[in-house]
Enzyme design. Structure first.
Site, PDB file in Angstrom:
ATOM      1  N   CYS B  91      37.709  19.781 -60.037  1.00 35.36           N
ATOM      2  CA  CYS B  91      36.241  19.751 -60.051  1.00 35.36           C
ATOM      3  C   CYS B  91      35.643  19.865 -61.464  1.00 35.36           C
ATOM      4  O   CYS B  91      35.726  18.916 -62.236  1.00 35.36           O
ATOM      5  CB  CYS B  91      35.719  20.831 -59.116  1.00 35.36           C
ATOM      6  SG  CYS B  91      34.091  20.479 -58.471  1.00 35.36           S
ATOM      7  N   HIS B 196      39.682  20.554 -53.549  1.00 36.26           N
ATOM      8  CA  HIS B 196      40.172  21.918 -53.588  1.00 36.26           C
ATOM      9  C   HIS B 196      40.689  22.247 -52.182  1.00 36.26           C
ATOM     10  O   HIS B 196      40.895  21.358 -51.391  1.00 36.26           O
ATOM     11  CB  HIS B 196      39.126  22.902 -54.098  1.00 36.26           C
ATOM     12  CG  HIS B 196      37.907  23.011 -53.256  1.00 36.26           C
ATOM     13  ND1 HIS B 196      36.774  22.300 -53.500  1.00 36.26           N
ATOM     14  CD2 HIS B 196      37.643  23.763 -52.174  1.00 36.26           C
ATOM     15  CE1 HIS B 196      35.860  22.620 -52.606  1.00 36.26           C
ATOM     16  NE2 HIS B 196      36.355  23.501 -51.793  1.00 36.26           N
TER      17      HIS B 196
END
Lengths: 377, 239
Positions: B91, B196
């Protein structure tokens, strides 16, 4: 004048709630009023109802502890004979706030409440305050805490803090209460609440929950600023909010339910049982809409604490994301725990020596359990 | 000794990223390989013989906070990546490896420019890309699965140029952006991704790929089987 216009709507929904809850036996009816009225797109009922109320607003928000702290503030204010309008059910989205305003209008039709105390979901604060049309009101916003919670619903925590601050710019007079944290810097001149340790009041209220005692600091800070002197002799015992820490006894096993929806509340609940040994612990985790779909938060729980506590107690894991939790426990090398359905957890607990179960459950798991126990106890 | 470096664990660790470290430690232990984990903060040195670098995600303001320090590590990282050593950037840290990041207010934050891509955030938080995601990734293909699963939650849209995407997305999940069905990037054994979950916990075959120069993970090994189930379960999850 506005109240007269709104009265028929309130009367209609009070009657509808009575039919729904008492005659048809369809749930508790806490949010359906707001749900229905929010479907009406050409009238903003929240704005209208808020406009019909006077000017002392206290909004309580944050990641954990909102419902209990709101109840505590209401309890203290009403013990001092103040009239309070609140959304006491814990429904803290706009629909819950609107339902409370609509269903309570008849109570305040002739005499206004002294305070409007609203528990508001941290992501809904900006929406609710944008509907306060009187710009001269006294607005106190208590931000109890902000931590990672359902990131898939709320986004990043600093953005939440910025949104709360941004929404308050329209008011010439407001005060944000916060404890010193990494997020308090996103608030403009917040009132930083320190430890007050009002022992007399804590004893009068008979508070034992450490978090609630800490949150009492916010309550006393707001009351001081509003120049309300608490007469301790009028204060009575505070009864914890229903469903939080609620105990159910089934087949000789006592289940204590603890809402555990994010790393902060998980760690807090773990600390509360840190001395427990040979106790039964049930972890029940789902990923339904109220919970959020993302369970990466398991990996933000304090590994050392959970391992230490789970190793010396009987742990059972279940729920739609129970396997992810099972895998997490395996990775942190917790030995000797069980994973299966809730039905099997019950059978397991009935056979253990200890007949007390500490339940750590997230939102929808808590709802499932409360429904189950209400049907079976 | 296998040296794991977890960069900026205090700032960039928003989505249970330490789970990735946990699962690496777990596998190394299983195969009897000694390891040390270094939590490397701002101003702290990376171990000279680093064998794995993990950097997670974080909010914009914390990405800004670590930027100068991260830029100072540019040469080390370039050398590390070219030596085909494994690393994972999730991210926010993935975004910082590119040329720049334009946030939702229009403010431009430079990246360290090691790879040719940029990221733009639309001026509307409601447009956040959020949900369970499953991508096709050739590098992770095995007898076990050719899919990589995770959870995406980001406002930034990343546009890569002349670099291989980590995987291809489907019509119901997004990855890098909402238009071209790519997810992340891969260069040798460096992966930048929006997934994630934590990613390596849910994808043991990806873990096998990243650690292949150090350990030959047998995914069918009895004591590893339970690691496979979160992946199989995640394939069935709703968006």
């Amino acid at each position: 004048m506005l109240k007269i216009i709104l009265l028929p709507i309130s009367l209609f929904f009070i009657f509808a709630k009575f039919i729904k809850v008492k005659i048809l036996n369809w749930g508790v009816g806490e949010t359906f009023v707001g749900y229905v009225l929010l479907k009406v797109k050409f009238i903003d009922f929240t704005k209208l109802y808020l406009a019909s109320l006077p000017s002392n607003y206290i909004i309580i928000t944050g990641t954990n502890g909102k419902t209990s702290t709101t109840a505590l503030l209401n309890h203290i204010l009403t013990s001092q004979s103040y009239r309070v309008l609140t959304n006491k059910s814990g429904s803290n989205l706009e629909r819950g706030v609107l339902s409370a305003l609509v269903l309570n209008l008849t109570n305040y039709f002739f005499k206004n409440p002294d305070f409007v105390v609203l528990e508001v979901d941290e992501a809904s604060v900006s929406k609710i305050v944008s509907k306060l049309t009187k710009k001269t009101l006294n607005l106190s916003v208590i931000v109890l805490n902000l931590s990672r919670d359902q990131l898939d619903r709320y986004g990043e925590v600093d953005l939440l803090a910025k949104n709360i601050q941004g929404s308050l710019r329209q008011f010439p007079k407001y005060l944000i209460y916060s404890k010193k944290s990494k997020y308090s810097k996103f608030f403009i001149k917040p009132k930083i609440v320190g430890k007050q340790e009002n022992i007399k009041l804590i004893n009068k209220l008979k508070l034992t929950d450490k978090n609630l005692i800490s949150n009492l600091d916010f309550v006393t800070a707001v009351l001081q600023d509003l120049k309300i002197n608490i007469n301790n002799s009028l204060v009575t015992d505070f009864v914890p909010v229903k469903g939080r820490g609620r105990v159910f006894l089934l087949n000789n096993v006592s289940y204590t339910i603890n809402l555990t929806k994010n790393p902060a509340s998980f760690n807090t609940n773990l600390r509360n049982i840190s001395t427990a040994k040979d106790r039964n612990i049930l972890v029940y985790v789902n990923d339904n809409i109220p919970d959020g779909r993302d369970v990466s938060w398991f990996y933000d729980i304090n590994y050392i604490l959970i391992k230490k506590i789970f190793e010396k107690n009987n742990v059972f894991v279940c729920g739609s994301r129970g396997f992810d939790f099972y895998n997490f426990l395996n990775l942190i090398e917790v030995s000797n725990f069980n994973f299966n359905s809730f039905e099997n957890a019950q059978k397991y607990f009935e056979k253990t020596d200890s007949h007390d179960v500490t339940v750590l459950s997230n939102y929808s798991a808590t709802q499932d359990l409360v429904k189950f126990f209400n049907r079976n106890v | 000794m296998f040296n794991i470096a977890h960069l900026y664990p205090k700032q960039l660790n928003l989505y249970g990223d330490t789970g990735n470290i946990l699962v690496i430690q777990n596998v190394l232990k299983l195969y009897g390989i000694d390891y040390t984990t270094y939590k490397v903060g701002i101003g702290e040195k990376l171990p000279i013989n680093t064998d794995f670098i993990m950097v997670g995600g974080g909010p914009d303001y914390l990405q800004e906070k670590i930027y100068d320090d991260f830029l100072g590590r540019r040469d080390f990282l370039e050398n590390y990546f070219n030596n085909k050593k494994p690393s994972l950037f999730v991210c926010g840290s993935f975004q910082l490896l590119g040329n720049y990041y334009l946030d939702s207010t229009g403010k431009k934050l430079p990246g360290i420019g090691l790879f040719n891509f940029y990221t733009k955030s639309p001026n509307n938080q409601k447009s956040r890309i959020v949900g369970n995601i499953c991508i096709q990734s050739s590098i992770a293909s095995s007898d076990f699965s050719n899919k990589v699963v995770g959870f995406e939650n980001h406002n930034g849209r990343t546009y890569i140029k002349n670099i291989k995407p980590f995987g291809k997305t489907s019509s119901i999940s997004y990855g890098n952006n909402t238009v071209n069905f790519t997810e992340g990037f891969i260069y040798h054994k460096t992966i930048g991704t929006y997934l994630h979950g934590p990613l390596l916990v849910k994808n043991p075959h990806l873990l096998k790929y990243l650690l292949s120069d150090y350990v030959d993970i047998d995914l069918r090994r009895k004591d590893f089987i339970s690691q496979l189930i979160p992946h199989l379960n995640a394939l069935e999850l709703k968006r």
